[in-house]
Design an enzyme around this catalytic site. Structure first.
Site, PDB file in Angstrom:
ATOM      1  N   GLU A 144      35.496 -52.732 -15.482  1.00  0.00           N
ATOM      2  CA  GLU A 144      34.235 -52.618 -14.576  1.00  0.00           C
ATOM      3  C   GLU A 144      33.205 -51.917 -15.549  1.00  0.00           C
ATOM      4  OE1 GLU A 144      34.646 -50.092 -11.124  1.00  0.00           O
ATOM      5  OE2 GLU A 144      36.597 -51.091 -10.649  1.00  0.00           O
ATOM      6  N   HIS A 172      46.644 -46.094  -7.989  1.00  0.00           N
ATOM      7  CA  HIS A 172      46.051 -47.278  -7.324  1.00  0.00           C
ATOM      8  C   HIS A 172      45.731 -48.322  -8.558  1.00  0.00           C
ATOM      9  CE1 HIS A 172      42.106 -45.566  -8.583  1.00  0.00           C
ATOM     10  NE2 HIS A 172      41.379 -46.615  -8.549  1.00  0.00           N
ATOM     11  N   GLU A 220      34.503 -40.395 -12.586  1.00  0.00           N
ATOM     12  CA  GLU A 220      35.875 -41.250 -12.468  1.00  0.00           C
ATOM     13  C   GLU A 220      35.641 -42.576 -12.629  1.00  0.00           C
ATOM     14  OE1 GLU A 220      38.188 -43.782 -11.928  1.00  0.00           O
ATOM     15  OE2 GLU A 220      38.605 -43.205  -9.753  1.00  0.00           O
ATOM     16  N   ASP A 253      44.815 -41.822  -3.361  1.00  0.00           N
ATOM     17  CA  ASP A 253      45.623 -41.971  -4.650  1.00  0.00           C
ATOM     18  C   ASP A 253      45.916 -40.390  -5.088  1.00  0.00           C
ATOM     19  OD1 ASP A 253      46.440 -42.011  -7.310  1.00  0.00           O
ATOM     20  OD2 ASP A 253      45.234 -43.662  -7.760  1.00  0.00           O
TER      21      ASP A 253
END
Length: 343
Positions: free
Chosen positions: A127, A267, A118, A22
């Site tokens: 998440e 992505h 990240e 990415d």
């Protein structure tokens, strides 16, 4: 999803391949870290969820004195250790196979100057990894420390979704509109990750939520609600709501990583809340769309969120002032404000 399952999934190297390929993601972190070397020189850094260790390597090359590369999955021992060794950075980067919540600073060690991570997921919060970053902030970051990234914004805009509407009207000469309707009904129960074309946005987007990561709390992430009335900026079919995010990094070389349809594709793509049926076909520019979105952490899995959108009546909802929609009350308000400006 259990915590163990979550970390096991990240042992699949294809996930890391996707992220490493990415280019907007990679370029943003490279520029934010290597473009602000003065912030990293001789500093102690913590990389939360280090993965392959590439961000830790960036920090070391930017001049950090010590980097704690904390990774809970076995990628720490299977990949990150080799990456750090292959690049001659073992004297700076310490790879630690642990959840950050279980990490303990050496008794003689000082707190860290910078936390790099990240952590972003689909629609930013999927998440739930931001929870771990905030834990690290509260337990390991100096009072005047920095977070990379430091700010984040979620945007939302009404949009068309031709891949779930128009494209099914003629499939090799066959009308599959009924199939498409059932498909949308199925997809409307959860967010769809799609690449939205800029031409399919019916509005440039409004700020759904903004956070300064230095002071946001985990409790504030449990439920985020937003209500607004927006005036469409182009003609089109209103078939869903597009959600994207951007994050901003600190430093004089301020870098923004955006997942907007107008930005180079990442992505993360975009997330669309698909409407089971069109609210209105062929809507015109300046028509008002009133809506409320709720992003609430799932009770079954804290790493996931339930996203719900409610269509509201623009006749009864309060409009922003000024509002460029074509309703009479807003036209009169806009005219009154212009008269006051010229008086």
């Amino acid at each position: 999803m259990s915590t163990n399952t979550y970390f096991t999934e990240y042992e699949n190297l294809e996930i890391h391949e996707l992220m490493l390929k990415d280019r907007p993601r990679q370029a943003a972190y490279f520029e934010a870290i290597l473009g602000n070397k003065e912030l990293f020189k001789d500093k102690v850094v913590m990389d939360v969820g280090a993965g392959t260790g590439i961000l830790s390597a960036f920090c070391a090359k930017a001049g950090a004195r010590l980097v704690y590369a904390i990774e809970a999955s076995n990628v720490a021992t299977k990949v990150a250790l080799d990456l750090i060794q292959d690049n001659g950075l073992t004297n700076v980067v310490k790879v630690i196979n642990s959840r950050v919540e279980e990490f303990v600073l050496p008794t003689t060690a000082e707190k860290v100057d910078i936390i790099v991570s990240e952590w972003m997921g689909f629609y930013l919060l999927h998440e739930g990894m931001l929870d771990s970053v905030l834990y690290a902030r509260d337990n390991f970051l100096k009072e005047d420390g920095l977070l990379f990234p430091s700010e984040c914004t979620i945007f939302v805009a009404p949009c068309s979704v031709p891949s779930l509407y128009d494209d099914w009207n003629n499939v090799d000469g066959i009308n599959m509109a009924t199939f498409a309707s059932k498909l949308r009904a199925q997809k409307s129960s959860k967010p769809s990750v799609l690449s939205v074309e800029p031409k399919d946005l019916l509005h440039e987007g409004v700020v759904f939520h903004w956070m300064n990561l230095l002071d946001v709390t985990v409790d504030e992430l449990n439920c985020i609600e937003f209500k607004d009335v927006v005036a469409l900026q182009k003609n089109g079919n209103h078939q869903g709501f597009c959600i994207w995010f951007e994050v901003r990094f600190p430093g004089d070389n301020s870098v923004v990583l955006s997942t907007s349809p107008e930005a180079p594709q990442t992505h993360w793509k975009q997330v669309v809340l698909v409407l089971p049926e069109e609210i209105c076909e062929n809507m015109e520019a300046r028509e008002p769309v009133a809506f409320k979105i709720c992003m609430k952490r799932s009770g079954d899995d804290a790493r996931k969120y339930n996203l719900e959108v409610d269509q509201l009546d623009p006749e009864t909802e309060e409009h922003p002032v000024p509002c460029p929609c074509h309703m009479t009350k807003c036209i009169l308000t806009e005219a009154h404000l212009k008269m006051m400006d010229t008086s």
